[in-house]
Design a protein around this motif. Structure first.
Motif, PDB file in Angstrom:
ATOM      1  N   PHE A 118       0.594  -1.223  -0.441  1.00 62.50           N
ATOM      2  CA  PHE A 118       0.147  -0.079   0.057  1.00 62.50           C
ATOM      3  C   PHE A 118       1.037   0.978   0.065  1.00 62.50           C
ATOM      4  N   GLY A 119       2.116   1.205  -0.677  1.00 62.51           N
ATOM      5  CA  GLY A 119       3.023   2.084  -0.455  1.00 62.51           C
ATOM      6  C   GLY A 119       2.894   2.440   0.919  1.00 62.51           C
ATOM      7  N   GLY A 120       3.044   2.100   1.947  1.00 58.11           N
ATOM      8  CA  GLY A 120       3.767   2.388   3.171  1.00 58.11           C
ATOM      9  C   GLY A 120       2.210   2.838   4.002  1.00 58.11           C
ATOM     10  N   ARG A 121       1.482   2.485   3.280  1.00 57.26           N
ATOM     11  CA  ARG A 121       0.503   3.609   4.024  1.00 57.26           C
ATOM     12  C   ARG A 121      -0.371   2.108   4.750  1.00 57.26           C
ATOM     13  N   SER A 122      -1.380   2.149   5.076  1.00 58.48           N
ATOM     14  CA  SER A 122      -2.037   0.846   5.800  1.00 58.48           C
ATOM     15  C   SER A 122      -3.174   0.363   5.100  1.00 58.48           C
ATOM     16  N   ALA A 123      -4.227  -0.314   5.130  1.00 62.82           N
ATOM     17  CA  ALA A 123      -5.442  -0.899   4.822  1.00 62.82           C
ATOM     18  C   ALA A 123      -6.709   0.361   5.344  1.00 62.82           C
ATOM     19  N   LEU A 124      -6.318   0.150   6.366  1.00 61.30           N
ATOM     20  CA  LEU A 124      -6.932   1.466   7.612  1.00 61.30           C
ATOM     21  C   LEU A 124      -7.093   2.662   6.416  1.00 61.30           C
ATOM     22  N   ASP A 125      -5.914   3.234   6.447  1.00 58.80           N
ATOM     23  CA  ASP A 125      -5.942   4.178   5.620  1.00 58.80           C
ATOM     24  C   ASP A 125      -6.418   4.220   3.990  1.00 58.80           C
ATOM     25  N   LEU A 126      -6.223   3.426   3.455  1.00 63.72           N
ATOM     26  CA  LEU A 126      -6.642   3.424   2.247  1.00 63.72           C
ATOM     27  C   LEU A 126      -8.418   3.494   2.619  1.00 63.72           C
ATOM     28  N   LEU A 127      -8.557   2.130   3.713  1.00 66.73           N
ATOM     29  CA  LEU A 127     -10.436   2.502   3.393  1.00 66.73           C
ATOM     30  C   LEU A 127     -11.209   4.325   4.036  1.00 66.73           C
ATOM     31  N   SER A 128     -10.063   4.699   4.638  1.00 64.43           N
ATOM     32  CA  SER A 128     -10.553   6.319   5.413  1.00 64.43           C
ATOM     33  C   SER A 128     -10.751   7.043   3.927  1.00 64.43           C
ATOM     34  N   GLN A 129      -9.982   6.951   3.276  1.00 71.17           N
ATOM     35  CA  GLN A 129      -9.877   7.377   2.230  1.00 71.17           C
ATOM     36  C   GLN A 129     -10.678   7.149   1.461  1.00 71.17           C
TER      37      GLN A 129
END
Length: 96
Positions: free
Chosen positions: A66-77
């Protein structure tokens, strides 16, 4: 170093322990929130990781995928599809 000597790493270790504990709590809270707003993601998380605790840890872990992000980051976006895509690959393999 004797047992009475101050070890400068001790406060850092305690701080790291608190951070990990907070991160675990955040993962559990995120799972609870997702259970209400997107139960399909929860089903896939638990099916993939076979444990709510492991799923919660993965949800908050930053990953290369995820490019250094978390799944939670992606879901929130709002990038649910990327998270579901990666979960599918983790569960069934890249050739499925």
């Amino acid at each position: 170093m004797t047992s009475s000597d101050f070890n400068p790493l001790d406060p850092l270790t305690a701080h790291a322990d608190r951070l990990y504990s907070d991160l675990e709590d955040t993962g559990r809270r995120a799972m609870e929130a997702l259970r209400r707003i997107d139960p399909v993601v929860i089903e896939e998380l638990v099916a993939t990781f076979e444990s709510e605790d492991r799923a919660a840890r993965w949800l908050t872990s930053r990953t290369i995928g995820f490019g250094g992000r978390s799944a939670l980051d992606l879901l929130s976006q709002g990038d649910r599809e990327e998270v579901m895509h990666v979960l599918h690959h983790l569960r069934y393999g890249f050739c499925a």
